[in-house]
Every structure is written in structure tokens, then in C-alpha cells.
Write a protein that holds these residues in place. Structure first.
Motif, PDB file in Angstrom:
ATOM      1  N   ALA A  57       0.828  -1.200   0.000  1.00  0.00           N
ATOM      2  CA  ALA A  57       0.000   0.000   0.000  1.00  0.00           C
ATOM      3  C   ALA A  57       0.867   1.256   0.000  1.00  0.00           C
ATOM      4  O   ALA A  57       0.582   2.229  -0.719  1.00  0.00           O
ATOM      5  N   ASP A  58       1.931   1.246   0.792  1.00  0.00           N
ATOM      6  CA  ASP A  58       2.839   2.394   0.847  1.00  0.00           C
ATOM      7  C   ASP A  58       3.514   2.610  -0.504  1.00  0.00           C
ATOM      8  O   ASP A  58       3.643   3.750  -0.980  1.00  0.00           O
ATOM      9  N   ALA A  59       3.946   1.519  -1.132  1.00  0.00           N
ATOM     10  CA  ALA A  59       4.616   1.624  -2.427  1.00  0.00           C
ATOM     11  C   ALA A  59       3.659   2.130  -3.497  1.00  0.00           C
ATOM     12  O   ALA A  59       4.056   2.902  -4.380  1.00  0.00           O
ATOM     13  N   ALA A  60       2.406   1.714  -3.433  1.00  0.00           N
ATOM     14  CA  ALA A  60       1.406   2.161  -4.416  1.00  0.00           C
ATOM     15  C   ALA A  60       1.227   3.674  -4.360  1.00  0.00           C
ATOM     16  O   ALA A  60       1.089   4.333  -5.388  1.00  0.00           O
ATOM     17  N   VAL A  61       1.240   4.221  -3.149  1.00  0.00           N
ATOM     18  CA  VAL A  61       1.126   5.675  -2.991  1.00  0.00           C
ATOM     19  C   VAL A  61       2.334   6.365  -3.620  1.00  0.00           C
ATOM     20  O   VAL A  61       2.197   7.365  -4.331  1.00  0.00           O
ATOM     21  N   ILE A  62       3.513   5.828  -3.388  1.00  0.00           N
ATOM     22  CA  ILE A  62       4.732   6.413  -3.956  1.00  0.00           C
ATOM     23  C   ILE A  62       4.677   6.396  -5.479  1.00  0.00           C
ATOM     24  O   ILE A  62       5.079   7.359  -6.138  1.00  0.00           O
ATOM     25  N   MET A  63       4.161   5.302  -6.055  1.00  0.00           N
ATOM     26  CA  MET A  63       4.092   5.182  -7.512  1.00  0.00           C
ATOM     27  C   MET A  63       2.944   5.977  -8.128  1.00  0.00           C
ATOM     28  O   MET A  63       2.928   6.217  -9.333  1.00  0.00           O
ATOM     29  N   GLY A  64       1.961   6.345  -7.326  1.00  0.00           N
ATOM     30  CA  GLY A  64       0.818   7.096  -7.846  1.00  0.00           C
ATOM     31  C   GLY A  64      -0.274   6.229  -8.443  1.00  0.00           C
ATOM     32  O   GLY A  64      -1.104   6.714  -9.225  1.00  0.00           O
ATOM     33  N   ALA A  65      -0.316   4.948  -8.067  1.00  0.00           N
ATOM     34  CA  ALA A  65      -1.366   4.056  -8.564  1.00  0.00           C
ATOM     35  C   ALA A  65      -2.720   4.457  -7.979  1.00  0.00           C
ATOM     36  O   ALA A  65      -2.814   4.811  -6.801  1.00  0.00           O
ATOM     37  N   VAL A  66      -3.772   4.401  -8.796  1.00  0.00           N
ATOM     38  CA  VAL A  66      -5.101   4.784  -8.321  1.00  0.00           C
ATOM     39  C   VAL A  66      -5.793   3.628  -7.598  1.00  0.00           C
ATOM     40  O   VAL A  66      -6.762   3.848  -6.867  1.00  0.00           O
ATOM     41  N   VAL A  67      -5.310   2.416  -7.805  1.00  0.00           N
ATOM     42  CA  VAL A  67      -5.897   1.264  -7.132  1.00  0.00           C
ATOM     43  C   VAL A  67      -4.849   0.162  -7.041  1.00  0.00           C
ATOM     44  O   VAL A  67      -3.978   0.039  -7.907  1.00  0.00           O
ATOM     45  N   ARG A  68      -4.887  -0.586  -5.952  1.00  0.00           N
ATOM     46  CA  ARG A  68      -4.060  -1.790  -5.818  1.00  0.00           C
ATOM     47  C   ARG A  68      -4.883  -2.823  -5.071  1.00  0.00           C
ATOM     48  O   ARG A  68      -5.407  -2.555  -3.990  1.00  0.00           O
ATOM     49  N   GLU A  69      -5.005  -3.999  -5.665  1.00  0.00           N
ATOM     50  CA  GLU A  69      -5.751  -5.064  -5.005  1.00  0.00           C
ATOM     51  C   GLU A  69      -4.967  -6.361  -5.053  1.00  0.00           C
ATOM     52  O   GLU A  69      -4.029  -6.518  -5.844  1.00  0.00           O
ATOM     53  N   ASN A  70      -5.332  -7.269  -4.176  1.00  0.00           N
ATOM     54  CA  ASN A  70      -4.660  -8.558  -4.077  1.00  0.00           C
ATOM     55  C   ASN A  70      -5.681  -9.668  -4.283  1.00  0.00           C
ATOM     56  O   ASN A  70      -6.710  -9.701  -3.599  1.00  0.00           O
ATOM     57  N   LEU A  71      -5.401 -10.573  -5.242  1.00  0.00           N
ATOM     58  CA  LEU A  71      -6.345 -11.648  -5.560  1.00  0.00           C
ATOM     59  C   LEU A  71      -6.222 -12.843  -4.614  1.00  0.00           C
ATOM     60  O   LEU A  71      -7.018 -13.780  -4.685  1.00  0.00           O
TER      61      LEU A  71
END
Length: 245
Positions: A57-71
Motif C-alpha cells: 500500500a505504501d509503495a502504491a502511494v509512492i508510484m501514484g497508482a489509483v488502485v491496488r488489489e490482491n487476488l
């Protein structure tokens, strides 16, 4: 939510190591980028499911992703079979990305190659009308096939078909990687964990070295490489890196 680019990794941190510089560059251009992790990386020797999820989640914020989910596929034991293909097809149809970036088809870690084939197959099958799926609300999904599936380089070297200049995003890329404090050697790393293949300072040095080597191939400081089974077309020469090589 429709995405321009969907990046898929079998383990949390695969995306950061393989293509985060490219994702950061695309976000800066206004592209809508999302991330899907297939597993929680629960077989990793360091950290826990909870710490890996927070790091992702922290890395997603750094990258600027609008969504991150785990299957939440089973780390080490998922298969490229109908059950897992259908799960991924629903996800592809959910986000309708023009481009998917995912694991390489052959690598040191068997999960990487198996995930790469799973992603590749799901990309194709998702475009078939007679494969019916529904969303979380039970509504039918439209068929969708991304225009391109690019595979990022992982442990083993593969000759890339595409090199992307990530010089302006490199520091941010390394910050995204270092967000995984339980996995890599950083100033914030937890103490007392077992030494692993990726936890030594030499590993992050090798990540930087590869980016430098790939960058040199196109006359820039840092680059990321991608493999494509499909020919890559340009609408003109304006998209070419014109630095002296």
C-alpha cells in the motif's frame, strides 16, 4: 474503473522491481495506473502477510497508482488453470486496461514464469465473447482484451524488445522498492530476520546496475526493459529517444 495500464505481479514487490519506473513515468503523463498482486507473498522468509500488505500500500502511494488489489491466490501453489484464469479474467474486464504489464514467462522463481503464462492466457481469453463473467454485483461483464501485454525483466536476463527511459523517475522508483522494509536492506529494515537472496545490500546494487546497463543501451542514465510477443508499432519517430547512443 477503467485503467490505461494494469500492472500485475505474482508477489508484492514484483511490480516495484520490474516496472515501477515506467509506471511512475506514465502517471506523470496523466495516465491512470492500477496494480494487482496475485498472491500475498506468504511463503516469503521475511515479514508477514500484514507487513507485506502495508508495504504494498505504501509503495502504491509512492508510484501514484489509483488502485491496488490482491487476488489472494496461494503463494507457490497457484496454477494456470481454469479457476485462476477466470479470476484474472474478471479482474481484466473490471479495469479494461489498454496495456497490461506482468511477470516474465521464464525466471529463477517458478512462480514468476507460471504467473507470466497465467497472465498471458487470461489476456487472450478475456477477449472471447463466449466466456461469460460477472462483477461483484452480479452484473455481466463485457469482453475485453488489452492491446499489449509486456513482460518486465526479473532475475534472469532476457533480451528486451522495448526499453523505456526512467531517468526522471529513478529516485522515486527506488523509494517504492525500499518501501518493502521487511524484504530489502534499507535504513528502516527490521533486524533479526533471516538473510535471503534479496535482503543483502548487493541485491539493491544489482537493481541499480541493471537499470544503468539498460539505460546505456539507449543513451540515457536509467531504463527498464520489457519483452513482448507482439510487434511494437509507432505512429511516427517522435516517440523515439533521440539521445546519442
Amino acid at each position: 474503473m477503467k485503467l490505461d495500464i494494469l500492472a500485475i505481479g505474482v508477489h508484492p514487490d514484483d511490480i516495484e522491481l520490474g516496472c515501477s519506473g515506467t509506471l511512475i513515468q506514465e502517471v506523470k503523463k496523466g495516465k491512470k495506473v492500477g496494480i494487482v498482486d496475485l498472491t500475498q507473498g506468504e511463503l516469503g522468509s521475511r515479514g508477514t502477510i500484514e507487513t507485506r500488505m502495508q508495504e504494498a500500500a505504501d509503495a502504491a502511494v509512492i508510484m501514484g497508482a489509483v488502485v491496488r488489489e490482491n487476488l489472494k491466490m496461494r503463494d507457490g501453489f497457484f496454477r494456470n488453470d481454469e479457476e485462476h484464469q477466470m479470476l484474472l479474467i474478471r479482474t481484466i474486464r473490471k479495469y479494461q486496461p489498454e496495456i497490461i504489464i506482468g511477470n516474465i514467462l521464464s525466471d529463477r522463481h517458478p512462480d514468476h514464469g507460471r504467473a507470466g503464462h497465467l497472465i498471458s492466457d487470461a489476456c487472450f481469453l478475456s477477449g472471447l465473447l463466449k466466456i461469460e463473467t460477472s462483477d461483484e454485483k452480479g452484473m455481466p461483464q463485457e469482453k475485453w482484451r488489452p492491446k499489449y501485454f509486456f513482460q518486465y525483466l526479473q532475475d534472469w536476463y532476457h533480451e528486451p524488445d522495448l526499453l523505456i527511459d526512467i531517468t526522471d523517475a529513478f529516485d522515486q522508483r527506488m523509494d517504492a522498492i525500499r518501501a518493502y522494509t521487511t524484504q530489502f536492506h534499507t535504513a528502516a529494515s527490521e533486524s533479526g530476520g533471516p538473510v535471503t537472496y534479496i535482503s543483502t545490500p548487493d541485491f539493491l546494487d544489482s537493481v541499480t546496475a541493471r537499470a544503468r546497463i539498460l539505460g546505456r543501451r539507449i543513451g540515457v542514465k536509467f531504463a527498464e526493459g520489457f519483452v513482448s510477443d507482439k510487434k511494437i508499432g509507432l505512429r511516427g519517430f517522435d516517440g523515439l529517444v533521440m539521445n546519442e547512443t
